[in-house]
Design an enzyme around this catalytic site. Structure first.
Site, PDB file in Angstrom:
ATOM      1  N   GLU A 156       0.809  -1.232   0.000  1.00  0.00           N
ATOM      2  CA  GLU A 156       0.000   0.000   0.000  1.00  0.00           C
ATOM      3  C   GLU A 156       0.840   1.279   0.000  1.00  0.00           C
ATOM      4  O   GLU A 156       0.530   2.246  -0.699  1.00  0.00           O
ATOM      5  CB  GLU A 156      -0.952   0.010   1.203  1.00  0.00           C
ATOM      6  CG  GLU A 156      -2.139  -0.943   1.073  1.00  0.00           C
ATOM      7  CD  GLU A 156      -1.754  -2.403   1.285  1.00  0.00           C
ATOM      8  OE1 GLU A 156      -0.634  -2.661   1.750  1.00  0.00           O
ATOM      9  OE2 GLU A 156      -2.580  -3.284   0.980  1.00  0.00           O
ATOM     10  N   HIS A 169     -12.516  -5.439   7.549  1.00  0.00           N
ATOM     11  CA  HIS A 169     -13.256  -5.240   6.293  1.00  0.00           C
ATOM     12  C   HIS A 169     -14.477  -4.360   6.473  1.00  0.00           C
ATOM     13  O   HIS A 169     -15.405  -4.408   5.679  1.00  0.00           O
ATOM     14  CB  HIS A 169     -13.662  -6.587   5.679  1.00  0.00           C
ATOM     15  CG  HIS A 169     -12.486  -7.392   5.266  1.00  0.00           C
ATOM     16  ND1 HIS A 169     -11.831  -8.239   6.136  1.00  0.00           N
ATOM     17  CD2 HIS A 169     -11.794  -7.465   4.111  1.00  0.00           C
ATOM     18  CE1 HIS A 169     -10.802  -8.798   5.527  1.00  0.00           C
ATOM     19  NE2 HIS A 169     -10.755  -8.342   4.293  1.00  0.00           N
TER      20      HIS A 169
END
Ligand SMILES: Cc1ncc(C[n+]2csc(CCOP(=O)(O)OP(=O)(O)O)c2C)c(N)n1
Ligand SMILES: [Mg+2]
Length: 803
Positions: free
Chosen positions: A525, A592
Site C-alpha cells: 500500500e 473489512h
C-alpha cells in the site's frame, strides 16, 4: 560491482578546469555548512543540518543528472542542488533563517527547516512547467526514508511515458521516458520498511531509478551494527543484483572520497537506468560527517578517537585536494586561492541572505514603532507606551512576533481611549493578519484556478429509460469514459488489472485499454501511493486503489507526510493530484468494515476526503476530481456495489461539487447529519420515526473535507432546533468533527433546544458477522431509540418512554 579509481591517464586542460570548478564548489558548499552551524549557535537560526562530507558524491551525481530528471532525496543534498544550479548559497541561507519570501527561498518559502530542497515545478497559474527543460527536485520531507515511495512513482512515470504511445504527445512532460529518477537516502534510514518496499517494487517494475545511499556508518549517534545486517546495505541487497537470466538491480559500491570512481560510477548507473530502464543502486561507502549529525549536538560524544581521526583523513574534500596535487593538476597556491575564495563567496551569500531576511522583518517592526510612537503622543499612558516602544526598538534581531505582541499589548492598554490614532494600529493588525496568513498558512489546498472547488457543476441527467444497474457498473462506465477521454488517466492497485478490482469496477477495462492503463500491483500500500505521487507530480492522473479502507494505515504516513502537505510545504510550488480510491464502512469484521474517519480527518488535512453514499455520487466526484489539481481520498461503500442504481446518461461528464451536502429527506423535528453507508440506515430509521410522528430532516454531507462550505446544515437546524451527527467511527471521531463544524463554526449552538447528539460505533473495532455488525456499529434501532429518547425528553407527554 565495486568501482575503483582508474589508473591515472593524462587529463586534458578542459578537464582540469572542470575538476578545479568541482573542487571550488565542494569548498563553497563546505563553507556554507560550517557557516550554517555557526549561525545556529549564534541564535540567528533555530536548527541546522548540513551536507558536509557528501560533497564529492553529489557533484558526481549531478554530472549524470540531466534536464527532465527528478530528485527525491533528503537533507544532506545541498551540494547536489548547488551543482545542478537549482539552489544558490544565498537561497540556502534564506531557508536556514526561514525567510518567507518565495523569491528568496523558493523551496518552501521559509516553511521548512533547512535542508529541505525543492524546485518550483508549477508556473504562477499552477500549471506544470515544461519539466523536460528543467532539472527537477521534488519537495523533501523530514521522516527518514519518506522520500522513497515517491521516488518509485517518479521513475514509474518514465515507464508509462515510454510504453504508452498515447502519452508521447506530452513532450513537455517527458521525452519518451528517457528521464531518470535519482533518490538519495542515509545508510541508517535504509532500515525503514518503506525503503525495502520501494527497492522491491522498483526491481519488479524495472524502472529508471538510481538510488544513492550516503553511508557514513551512523544514524545520528547509532553505529551501523545496530542498523543493518552485516553492517552493509549493499551486502543485504545482493539478492536484488540482476543476472543474465533475471531482472533486478545493478548494484555499485564506491568510496565517497574517490572523485574519479564516483564520476565513473554515476555515469554508468545513469546510462543503464536511462537507456535500459534498469534500476540501479549506488552504495557510497566511507562517507564522513565532519560536523556531526546536526546542530543538536556534537559527534565527539559518540564517535571514537580513531573514527574521528579517520574522518579527518578521509574527508572527501581533503582527499580530492590530495589527489589534485598528486596528479599535478595545479599547484597548491591555486588550491589555497580557491579555498580562500570559497570562504568569501559563502560569507558574502550568507550576509546577503541575512540582510534581506532582516530587512523584511524590520518593515513590520519599524511600522509598529512609528505607530505606537504617535499613539503615545496622544495618550494618557504616554510613559508606558514610550517604554514599550523603546523595548521593541532595542530588541536584538526582532521577529514578526515581537511586533505583533507589542501591537496587541498597546491596544489593550489604550482600549478605553479615543482619538489617539489607535485605528492605524488596528489597521496594521488587520493587514498583518492577512500577510501572515499568506506567509504561514496558505496553500493547504490548491489556490489556483484548477482547484477542485472551481470545477463547473454539471448535474447528472436521467431519462425515464435510464436503466437500473449494479452500483459497480456505474463506476465501470465512469472509469471507461475517463480512460478513453484522457490519455493521462490510469488506474492501478492490488487486483485492479486482470480482474478489474475485487468488486469489478474496472472489469474488462484492462482488455480495452492495455496493462499500462489498468494495472495490477503487488501488495504494498505504501509504495502504491508513492507510485501515484511520483506519477502525478509528473503530470499524470492516477486513480490508485487501496483495496480496503482498513489497509490505508499502511499508506497513511506517506499520505499525511508527503501528499497532504505537498502544496502547503512548497507554497504552491508543486502538486500531486492523485485520486486514492478505496472502499470501506459497513461490511464484515475488524479489517473489512472499518470507518476510521477521525484518523483520516486528523492526518490528511491537505487532501479532500469524500464519502459518497452510492456509486453515482462517487462517479460524479471522480469526474470532478479528474478536472482539478487537488489530491483526494474517496471512500466507496463496501456494501454498495451490488445495489441497483440508475445510471446517468452523461456518466462521463456530470460532476458533483465538493463541500455541498445533500438533503435526503426534509423534516421539522430534528436534523440528522450523516454520510456514506449510514445514509441508508438513517433513512430507514427516519421512516420508522415518522410512523411515531417524529419528522426527521436527513442530510448527507457527502464530503468531510471540505465540510459544508455553504453552511447549509445550520439552516436546517434553525428550523428543527435539534441535531444528531451519525456515523460508524468511534465516539469522538468524525461525528465530533461534524459537531464542531456545525455548532461552533456555523454557530449552530444558538439554535439548539436539546443537547446535540452523536451516534457512532462502539469504541472497539467492529465484530464479525451480521450480528457482530449489528451489535458493534450503529443500527436502525439505535438511531431510532436515541432520536426518540431525545424528542421524548423534550416533549414527554407526547412521546412516552418505550422500554
Ligand atoms: C521516521 C523518522 N525517525 C527518526 C527521525 C530523526 N532522525 C533524523 S535524521 C536521523 C538519522 C538518519 O541517519 P542516516 O539515514 O544514516 O542519515 P545521515 O543523517 O547519517 O546522513 C534520525 C534518526 C526522523 N527524521 N524520521
Ligand atoms: Mg548515516
Amino acid at each position: 560491482m565495486t568501482v575503483k579509481a582508474r589508473k591515472s591517464i593524462k587529463i586534458s586542460k578542459s578537464k582540469v578546469s572542470e575538476i578545479l570548478k568541482d573542487y571550488q564548489l565542494a569548498c563553497e558548499s563546505r563553507e556554507a555548512s560550517l557557516l550554517g552551524r555557526k549561525e545556529v549557535f549564534m541564535g540567528k537560526a533555530k536548527f541546522g543540518i548540513f551536507g558536509d562530507g557528501k560533497e564529492l558524491p553529489q557533484i558526481a551525481m549531478a554530472k549524470a543528472f540531466r534536464n527532465g530528471d527528478f530528485r527525491s532525496g533528503y537533507y544532506r543534498d545541498q551540494t547536489f542542488m548547488f551543482a545542478i544550479d537549482q539552489l544558490t548559497i544565498q537561497q540556502y541561507f534564506a531557508q536556514l533563517y526561514a525567510h518567507t519570501d518565495v523569491e528568496k527561498e523558493p523551496a518552501s518559502a521559509g516553511r521548512l527547516m533547512n535542508g529541505h530542497f525543492a524546485t518550483r515545478m508549477l508556473d504562477e497559474k499552477g500549471q506544470l512547467k515544461d519539466l523536460v527543460n528543467h532539472k527537477n527536485s521534488t519537495a523533501d520531507i523530514s521522516p527518514t526514508a519518506g522520500q522513497m515511495p515517491r521516488l518509485l512513482g517518479l521513475a514509474y512515470a518514465s515507464k508509462l511515458f515510454r510504453g504508452n504511445k498515447d502519452l508521447h504527445q506530452y513532450d513537455g512532460l517527458s521525452i519518451n521516458g528517457n528521464e531518470v529518477a535519482f533518490g538519495t537516502i542515509g545508510n541508517a534510514s535504509t532500515s525503514e520498511g518503506m525503503f525495502y518496499e520501494t527497492v522491491n517494487a522498483g526491481g519488479v517494475l524495472q524502472v529508471p531509478m538510481v538510488i544513492s545511499i550516503w553511508d557514513d556508518e551512523f544514524g545520528i549517534s547509532v553505529p551501523k551494527e545496530f542498523h543493518t545486517t552485516k553492517g552493509s546495505i549493499s551486502k543485504v541487497l545482493a539478492g536484488f543484483q540482476r543476472t543474465k537470466k533475471e531482472d533486478g538491480y545493478e548494484i555499485f559500491v564506491v568510496k565517497g572520497w574517490d572523485y574519479e570512481a564516483l564520476i565513473d560510477t554515476y555515469q554508468k548507473a545513469a546510462k543503464l537506468s536511462r537507456e535500459q530502464h534498469v534500476p540501479t543502486i549506488v552504495h557510497v561507502i566511507e562517507v564522513t560527517q565532519p560536523q556531526g549529525h546536526s546542530t543538536s549536538g556534537s559527534h565527539e560524544r559518540y564517535k571514537t578517537k580513531d573514527r574521528l581521526a579517520w574522518e579527518l583523513e578521509y574527508d572527501c574534500n581533503a582527499q580530492m585536494r590530495k589527489w589534485i596535487l598528486s596528479e599535478g593538476l595545479c599547484g597548491e597556491d591555486a588550491l589555497i586561492e580557491i579555498e580562500k575564495q570559497a570562504v568569501l563567496t559563502a560569507k558574502d551569500a550568507k550576509n546577503k541572505a541575512w540582510k534581506d531576511f532582516t530587512a523584511d522583518l524590520k518593515e513590520d517592526v519599524n511600522e509598529v514603532i512609528s505607530i505606537v510612537g504617535s499613539i503615545a503622543e496622544n495618550s494618557q499612558y504616554k510613559n508606558e507606551l514610550t517604554a514599550i516602544k523603546e523595548s521593541l526598538a532595542s530588541t536584538v534581531n526582532p521577529i514578526r512576533m515581537d511586533a505583533m505582541r507589542i501591537a496587541k499589548k498597546v491596544l489593550r492598554i489604550v482600549k478605553s481611549e479615543e482619538g489617539n490614532g489607535k485605528e492605524t494600529l488596528k489597521g496594521w493588525l488587520k493587514k498583518s493578519a492577512a500577510l501572515n496568513w499568506d506567509r504561514y498558512n496558505n496553500f493547504l489546498y490548491s489556490e489556483y484556478e484548477s482547484s477542485a472547488m472551481n470545477v463547473e457543476v454539471i448535474p447528472a441527467k436521467f431519462n425515464n429509460e435510464s436503466s437500473q444497474v449494479d452500483g459497480r457498473e456505474v463506476l465501470q462506465a465512469c472509469f471507461d469514459a475517463a480512460l478513453s477521454r484522457d490519455p493521462k488517466v490510469f488506474a492501478f492497485g492490488e487486483d485492479v488489472g486482470k480482474i478489474g478490482d475485487v468488486n469489478q469496477a474496472f472489469a474488462g477495462l484492462q482488455d480495452k485499454y492495455g496493462d499500462l492503463k489498468v494495472t495490477d500491483t503487488g501488495i504494498r500500500e505504501c509504495t502504491i501511493i508513492g507510485q501515484a505521487i511520483g506519477a502525478s507530480l509528473r503530470g499524470l492522473r492516477p486513480i490508485v486503489e487501496i483495496q480496503y479502507l482498513d489497509y490505508l494505515l499502511y499508506a497513511l504516513q506517506t499520505l499525511s507526510d508527503d501528499v497532504a502537505c505537498l502544496q502547503y510545504r512548497t507554497k504552491g510550488g508543486q502538486k500531486a493530484p492523485l485520486i486514492v480510491r478505496t472502499r470501506g464502512h459497513r461490511l464484515e469484521g475488524v479489517w473489512h468494515s472499518g470507518s476510521p474517519m477521525g484518523m483520516i480527518l486528523h492526518s490528511l488535512r491537505g487532501m479532500y476526503v469524500l464519502v459518497p453514499r452510492n456509486m453515482t455520487q462517487a462517479a460524479g466526484f471522480y469526474n470532478t476530481l479528474l478536472q482539478s489539481d487537488d489530491p483526494a481520498l474517496l471512500i466507496e461503500c463496501l456494501n454498495g456495489y451490488r445495489l441497483k442504481e440508475s445510471i446517468p446518461e452523461n456518466i462521463g461528464e456530470f460532476t458533483v461539487p465538493l463541500g455541498v451536502p445533500d438533503t435526503l429527506r426534509t423534516g421539522d423535528d430534528i436534523t440528522i447529519v450523516t454520510y456514506g453507508s449510514m445514509c441508508r440506515i438513517v433513512m430507514e430509521a427516519a421512516d420508522q420515526l415518522a410512523q411515531e410522528g417524529i419528522s426527521c430532516e436527513v442530510i448527507d454531507v457527502q464530503t468531510l473535507l471540505p465540510f459544508d462550505i455553504g453552511h447549509t446544515i445550520v439552516e436546517s437546524l434553525k428550523k428543527t432546533n435539534r441535531i444528531a451527527f451519525v456515523d460508524e467511527d468511534v465516539p469522538g471521531g468524525a461525528s465530533a468533527f461534524m459537531m464542531q463544524k456545525v455548532l461552533e463554526e456555523q454557530n449552530g449552538y444558538r439554535y439548539l433546544d436539546s443537547k446535540p447528539l452523536t451516534i457512532s460505533a462502539h469504541e472497539h473495532r467492529p465484530a464479525y458477522s451480521s450480528d457482530g455488525d449489528y451489535f458493534s456499529k450503529p443500527n436502525v434501532e439505535d438511531v431510532f431509540d436515541k432520536v426518540y429518547e431525545l424528542i421524548s425528553e423534550a416533549t414527554p407527554g407526547q412521546f412516552p418512554e418505550i422500554y
